[in-house]
Design a protein around this motif. Structure first.
Motif, PDB file in Angstrom:
ATOM      1  N   TYR A  42      -1.733  -6.769  10.888  1.00 48.86           N
ATOM      2  CA  TYR A  42      -0.688  -6.219  11.742  1.00 48.86           C
ATOM      3  C   TYR A  42      -1.289  -5.572  12.979  1.00 48.86           C
ATOM      4  O   TYR A  42      -2.312  -4.895  12.907  1.00 48.86           O
ATOM      5  CB  TYR A  42       0.124  -5.160  10.986  1.00 48.86           C
ATOM      6  N   TYR A  98      -0.675   2.532   5.047  1.00 54.90           N
ATOM      7  CA  TYR A  98       0.057   2.435   6.301  1.00 54.90           C
ATOM      8  C   TYR A  98      -0.771   2.907   7.492  1.00 54.90           C
ATOM      9  O   TYR A  98      -0.313   2.850   8.615  1.00 54.90           O
ATOM     10  CB  TYR A  98       1.325   3.281   6.225  1.00 54.90           C
ATOM     11  N   TYR A 140      -0.083  -3.683  16.978  1.00 59.56           N
ATOM     12  CA  TYR A 140       1.008  -2.977  17.649  1.00 59.56           C
ATOM     13  C   TYR A 140       0.603  -2.622  19.077  1.00 59.56           C
ATOM     14  O   TYR A 140      -0.561  -2.390  19.356  1.00 59.56           O
ATOM     15  CB  TYR A 140       1.320  -1.651  16.920  1.00 59.56           C
ATOM     16  N   PHE A 151      -1.762  -4.625   5.896  1.00 57.44           N
ATOM     17  CA  PHE A 151      -0.650  -4.486   4.960  1.00 57.44           C
ATOM     18  C   PHE A 151      -0.763  -5.581   3.925  1.00 57.44           C
ATOM     19  O   PHE A 151      -0.654  -6.756   4.219  1.00 57.44           O
ATOM     20  CB  PHE A 151       0.687  -4.589   5.719  1.00 57.44           C
ATOM     21  N   VAL A 199       2.987  -9.290  12.919  1.00 58.45           N
ATOM     22  CA  VAL A 199       2.605  -9.240  11.501  1.00 58.45           C
ATOM     23  C   VAL A 199       1.577 -10.304  11.154  1.00 58.45           C
ATOM     24  O   VAL A 199       1.150 -10.401  10.007  1.00 58.45           O
ATOM     25  CB  VAL A 199       3.825  -9.356  10.589  1.00 58.45           C
ATOM     26  N   TYR A 207       5.190  -5.574  18.259  1.00 59.76           N
ATOM     27  CA  TYR A 207       4.276  -5.611  17.146  1.00 59.76           C
ATOM     28  C   TYR A 207       4.178  -7.029  16.611  1.00 59.76           C
ATOM     29  O   TYR A 207       4.986  -7.901  16.961  1.00 59.76           O
ATOM     30  CB  TYR A 207       4.689  -4.637  16.042  1.00 59.76           C
TER      31      TYR A 207
END
Lengths: 115, 109
Positions: free
Chosen positions: A31, A102, A33, A96, A50, A48
């Protein structure tokens, strides 16, 4: 590991110009961002991703575009720069999956001024 | 919806005095909460997370589920603690973090 790297560190743009902010991570994070941080304000999520080939809008996507062709790279494109885009831009990444946390890892930031 | 509130935008304390940064949250479930710190013109870096229950640079933070708070504390502030501090927690069922507005701490000599 270099972690999350961003280039350039500083940039001054004229109104209407375009540019790409580069972001690379070497932690094999899935991930990634992009945030902007306005003076005295908090962080706002722009876009963002994934994983490679998958991107999505955050809170403030207007005026920006992203792409994610590889796991490592997540460039942010500014089209038709406006003074409202004067900000510090941070790229971040996280993992993730199994045993995930997180926690996000941040780059050093790009300070952009549009005049 | 999840939300993080940092009610103080600015906090000024004298060196050696205690400092407490407030963070309140709304979240359905058991959140994983973080404090990030940003020193002048540097990148954000993780200061501590509640699940590790550790003390970093003299800072501690206790999760109070009853009050939905995760306040950051240090008994004796140092000048090098001057920075911006962000509280963060994940969006519900999501991997993105929601950041508070941040608190700028100035420690005066």
């Amino acid at each position: 590991n270099a972690g999350v790297t961003q280039t350039p560190k500083f940039r001054i743009l004229k109104i209407g110009q375009s540019m790409t902010l580069q972001c690379t991570q070497d932690m094999n994070h899935n991930y990634m961002y992009w945030y902007r941080q306005d003076p005295g304000m908090g962080l706002k999520l722009i876009y963002y991703s994934v994983g490679a080939g998958i991107t999505d809008k955050g809170e403030v996507p207007n005026g920006y575009n992203v792409s994610r062709s590889t796991t490592e790279d997540f460039p942010l494109r500014l089209e038709l720069a406006a003074p409202s885009q004067t900000s510090v831009y941070f790229c971040a990444s996280s993992y993730f999956g199994t045993g995930y946390s997180y926690e996000q890892y941040f780059g050093p930031g790009t300070r952009l001024t549009v005049t | 919806a999840q939300r993080v509130t940092q009610p103080e935008k600015l906090l000024s304390v004298f060196k050696g005095a205690p400092v407490e940064l407030k963070c309140n949250y709304s979240y359905s479930g058991s959140p994983e909460l973080f404090w990030y710190v940003q020193y002048s013109r540097q990148r954000l870096q993780l200061l501590l997370r509640h699940i590790s229950r550790e003390s970093i640079k003299g800072f501690t933070a206790d999760l109070n589920k009853g009050e939905t708070s995760f306040h950051l504390k240090k008994p004796f502030a140092q000048e090098e603690d001057s920075a911006m501090y962000y509280c963060a927690l994940p969006f519900a069922n999501d991997y993105k973090l929601s950041f508070g507005a941040g608190t700028t701490v100035t420690v005066r000599a």
